[in-house]
Design a protein around this motif. Structure first.
Motif, PDB file in Angstrom:
ATOM      1  N   THR A   1       9.916  -0.198  25.463  1.00  0.00           N
ATOM      2  CA  THR A   1       8.775  -1.046  25.812  1.00  0.00           C
ATOM      3  C   THR A   1       8.744  -2.365  25.052  1.00  0.00           C
ATOM      4  N   SER A   2       9.415  -2.443  23.910  1.00  0.00           N
ATOM      5  CA  SER A   2       9.414  -3.686  23.143  1.00  0.00           C
ATOM      6  C   SER A   2      10.496  -3.630  22.074  1.00  0.00           C
ATOM      7  N   SER A   3      11.130  -4.767  21.818  1.00  0.00           N
ATOM      8  CA  SER A   3      12.167  -4.848  20.784  1.00  0.00           C
ATOM      9  C   SER A   3      11.987  -6.151  20.012  1.00  0.00           C
ATOM     10  N   MET A   4      12.364  -6.122  18.732  1.00  0.00           N
ATOM     11  CA  MET A   4      12.210  -7.310  17.904  1.00  0.00           C
ATOM     12  C   MET A   4      13.188  -7.257  16.745  1.00  0.00           C
ATOM     13  N   SER A   5      13.411  -8.415  16.133  1.00  0.00           N
ATOM     14  CA  SER A   5      14.224  -8.508  14.926  1.00  0.00           C
ATOM     15  C   SER A   5      13.359  -9.054  13.801  1.00  0.00           C
ATOM     16  N   ALA A   6      13.778  -8.803  12.564  1.00  0.00           N
ATOM     17  CA  ALA A   6      13.017  -9.280  11.407  1.00  0.00           C
ATOM     18  C   ALA A   6      13.946  -9.452  10.220  1.00  0.00           C
ATOM     19  N   ILE A   7      13.600 -10.420   9.369  1.00  0.00           N
ATOM     20  CA  ILE A   7      14.343 -10.597   8.120  1.00  0.00           C
ATOM     21  C   ILE A   7      13.900  -9.516   7.137  1.00  0.00           C
ATOM     22  N   VAL A   8      14.840  -8.956   6.439  1.00  0.00           N
ATOM     23  CA  VAL A   8      14.553  -7.856   5.518  1.00  0.00           C
ATOM     24  C   VAL A   8      13.742  -8.357   4.325  1.00  0.00           C
ATOM     25  N   LYS A   9      12.710  -7.594   3.978  1.00  0.00           N
ATOM     26  CA  LYS A   9      11.872  -7.917   2.821  1.00  0.00           C
ATOM     27  C   LYS A   9      12.147  -6.988   1.647  1.00  0.00           C
ATOM     28  N   SER A  10      12.645  -5.781   1.945  1.00  0.00           N
ATOM     29  CA  SER A  10      12.895  -4.805   0.888  1.00  0.00           C
ATOM     30  C   SER A  10      14.367  -4.406   0.900  1.00  0.00           C
ATOM     31  N   PRO A  11      15.007  -4.282  -0.277  1.00  0.00           N
ATOM     32  CA  PRO A  11      16.418  -3.891  -0.346  1.00  0.00           C
ATOM     33  C   PRO A  11      16.649  -2.530   0.318  1.00  0.00           C
ATOM     34  N   GLY A  12      17.779  -2.409   0.990  1.00  0.00           N
ATOM     35  CA  GLY A  12      18.140  -1.152   1.636  1.00  0.00           C
ATOM     36  C   GLY A  12      17.785  -1.092   3.108  1.00  0.00           C
ATOM     37  N   MET A  13      17.012  -2.068   3.587  1.00  0.00           N
ATOM     38  CA  MET A  13      16.623  -2.063   5.001  1.00  0.00           C
ATOM     39  C   MET A  13      17.494  -2.996   5.845  1.00  0.00           C
ATOM     40  N   GLU A  14      18.374  -3.771   5.202  1.00  0.00           N
ATOM     41  CA  GLU A  14      19.182  -4.728   5.930  1.00  0.00           C
ATOM     42  C   GLU A  14      20.269  -4.021   6.758  1.00  0.00           C
ATOM     43  N   ASN A  15      20.716  -4.718   7.805  1.00  0.00           N
ATOM     44  CA  ASN A  15      21.809  -4.243   8.649  1.00  0.00           C
ATOM     45  C   ASN A  15      21.529  -2.862   9.226  1.00  0.00           C
ATOM     46  N   LYS A  16      20.302  -2.645   9.678  1.00  0.00           N
ATOM     47  CA  LYS A  16      19.931  -1.362  10.260  1.00  0.00           C
ATOM     48  C   LYS A  16      19.165  -1.586  11.565  1.00  0.00           C
ATOM     49  N   ILE A  17      19.253  -0.577  12.421  1.00  0.00           N
ATOM     50  CA  ILE A  17      18.517  -0.582  13.676  1.00  0.00           C
ATOM     51  C   ILE A  17      17.573   0.609  13.655  1.00  0.00           C
ATOM     52  N   TYR A  18      16.311   0.359  13.923  1.00  0.00           N
ATOM     53  CA  TYR A  18      15.286   1.394  13.855  1.00  0.00           C
ATOM     54  C   TYR A  18      14.854   1.772  15.273  1.00  0.00           C
ATOM     55  N   PHE A  19      14.927   3.079  15.545  1.00  0.00           N
ATOM     56  CA  PHE A  19      14.543   3.609  16.849  1.00  0.00           C
ATOM     57  C   PHE A  19      13.278   4.455  16.694  1.00  0.00           C
ATOM     58  N   PRO A  20      12.395   4.462  17.681  1.00  0.00           N
ATOM     59  CA  PRO A  20      11.144   5.211  17.538  1.00  0.00           C
ATOM     60  C   PRO A  20      11.331   6.716  17.528  1.00  0.00           C
ATOM     61  N   ARG A  21      12.462   7.208  18.021  1.00  0.00           N
ATOM     62  CA  ARG A  21      12.642   8.657  18.084  1.00  0.00           C
ATOM     63  C   ARG A  21      13.253   9.242  16.815  1.00  0.00           C
ATOM     64  N   PHE A  22      13.686   8.386  15.884  1.00  0.00           N
ATOM     65  CA  PHE A  22      14.289   8.852  14.654  1.00  0.00           C
ATOM     66  C   PHE A  22      13.244   8.858  13.543  1.00  0.00           C
ATOM     67  N   TYR A  23      13.377   9.786  12.617  1.00  0.00           N
ATOM     68  CA  TYR A  23      12.405   9.919  11.538  1.00  0.00           C
ATOM     69  C   TYR A  23      13.127  10.023  10.199  1.00  0.00           C
ATOM     70  N   GLY A  24      12.394   9.729   9.118  1.00  0.00           N
ATOM     71  CA  GLY A  24      12.934   9.878   7.785  1.00  0.00           C
ATOM     72  C   GLY A  24      14.167   9.038   7.586  1.00  0.00           C
ATOM     73  N   GLU A  25      15.268   9.689   7.191  1.00  0.00           N
ATOM     74  CA  GLU A  25      16.512   8.979   6.943  1.00  0.00           C
ATOM     75  C   GLU A  25      17.391   8.870   8.167  1.00  0.00           C
ATOM     76  N   ALA A  26      16.914   9.356   9.302  1.00  0.00           N
ATOM     77  CA  ALA A  26      17.710   9.353  10.531  1.00  0.00           C
ATOM     78  C   ALA A  26      17.659   7.987  11.196  1.00  0.00           C
ATOM     79  N   LEU A  27      18.223   6.997  10.515  1.00  0.00           N
ATOM     80  CA  LEU A  27      18.271   5.631  11.041  1.00  0.00           C
ATOM     81  C   LEU A  27      19.714   5.302  11.346  1.00  0.00           C
ATOM     82  N   SER A  28      19.920   4.257  12.125  1.00  0.00           N
ATOM     83  CA  SER A  28      21.269   3.893  12.530  1.00  0.00           C
ATOM     84  C   SER A  28      21.648   2.545  11.957  1.00  0.00           C
ATOM     85  N   SER A  29      22.892   2.446  11.491  1.00  0.00           N
ATOM     86  CA  SER A  29      23.476   1.156  11.179  1.00  0.00           C
ATOM     87  C   SER A  29      24.556   0.903  12.210  1.00  0.00           C
TER      88      SER A  29
END
Length: 206
Positions: A176-204
Motif C-alpha cells: 500500500t505504500s513504500s518510502m526511503s529514509a536516511i538512517v538516524k541510528s547505527p545498524g539500520m543502514e542498507n536494510k529493507i523493512y517489510f511489514p510481515r517481518f518482526y524482530g530481527e527478521a529483516l532483509s538486507s
C-alpha cells in the motif's frame, strides 16, 4: 468512505473528500507532502472482469469531491503495489515487471506503457517501487523471501541496474505504500523493512 492523511508523530489528520465507492486492495500514491497545495492523491480502480477498463480516482486535500478518469488499456496489468511520483508523473510497476507512467495534466491526462526497461526478474515475485535519493528503485522478492534484489533505473540507457548497497539509506516497503529514509541510528543502514517481518527478521540486499 473516509480517506485521510495521518501524521503519527503529531497526531494531525488531513482529510480527503468523502466518497461512496470502495476499492479492493487500494494502492494509493501522492505527489508531494499532504500539506502542500500541489499534493494530488491517486488510486486505480478496476471495474471490469477482463482488466480492460480502469478508473483513475484522484483528489487533493481541500477538494470537495474525487475526480475520475476512465483508462482503457489492455496491455498493462496493474499489480498490488503503490505508485511512485517521480519527475512529474506517477510510475507503476506492473505484474510483468514493466513500467507504466500516469500523467495528470490540466489539459489532458495520459498513460504510457514503456517498452524499456525490460523487467529485471521474470517470475511470480513480489514487486515494489520506491524513490530513493532522487533515483527510482524496484525491489523484487522471491517466494518465501528466499532472496531480495534491488535495481535502479538508468534513465540514459533505460535499463535496470542491480544495486548492491543502499549506503546510508533504508527502505520501508509494502503493497500500500513504500518510502526511503536516511538512517538516524547505527545498524539500520542498507536494510529493507517489510511489514510481515518482526524482530530481527529483516532483509538486507547482500
Amino acid at each position: 468512505m473516509s480517506t485521510f492523511f495521518f501524521n503519527p508523530f503529531t497526531q494531525a489528520l488531513l482529510p480527503l473528500a468523502d466518497r461512496s465507492f470502495h476499492i479492493r486492495n487500494p494502492c494509493m500514491g501522492f505527489s508531494s507532502t499532504p500539506d502542500s497545495s500541489e499534493c494530488v492523491a491517486v488510486e486505480i480502480e478496476d471495474k471490469t472482469a477482463n482488466n480492460s477498463s480502469f478508473f483513475v480516482n484522484y483528489c487533493s486535500p481541500g477538494n470537495e469531491d474525487w475526480d475520475e478518469w476512465e483508462l482503457e488499456y489492455a496491455n498493462f496489468s496493474f499489480d498490488c503495489n503503490s505508485p511512485v511520483f517521480y519527475k512529474g508523473a506517477f510510475y507503476y510497476l506492473g505484474k510483468e515487471g514493466n513500467l507504466g507512467i500516469l500523467k495528470l495534466n490540466d489539459e489532458e491526462h495520459s498513460f504510457e506503457v514503456l517498452t524499456k526497461p525490460k523487467p529485471p526478474c521474470n517470475g511470480n515475485f513480489q514487486k515494489f517501487l520506491v524513490e530513493c535519493n532522487g533515483e527510482l528503485l524496484s525491489i523484487f522478492v522471491a517466494p518465501f523471501g528466499k532472496w531480495v534484489r534491488v535495481f535502479k533505473l538508468n534513465e540514459s540507457k533505460m535499463t535496470w541496474v542491480r544495486v548492491e548497497d543502499l549506503g546510508n539509506y533504508m527502505l520501508y516497503v509494502s503493497h500500500t505504500s513504500s518510502m526511503s529514509a536516511i538512517v538516524k541510528s547505527p545498524g539500520m543502514e542498507n536494510k529493507i523493512y517489510f511489514p510481515r517481518f518482526y524482530g530481527e527478521a529483516l532483509s538486507s540486499i547482500h
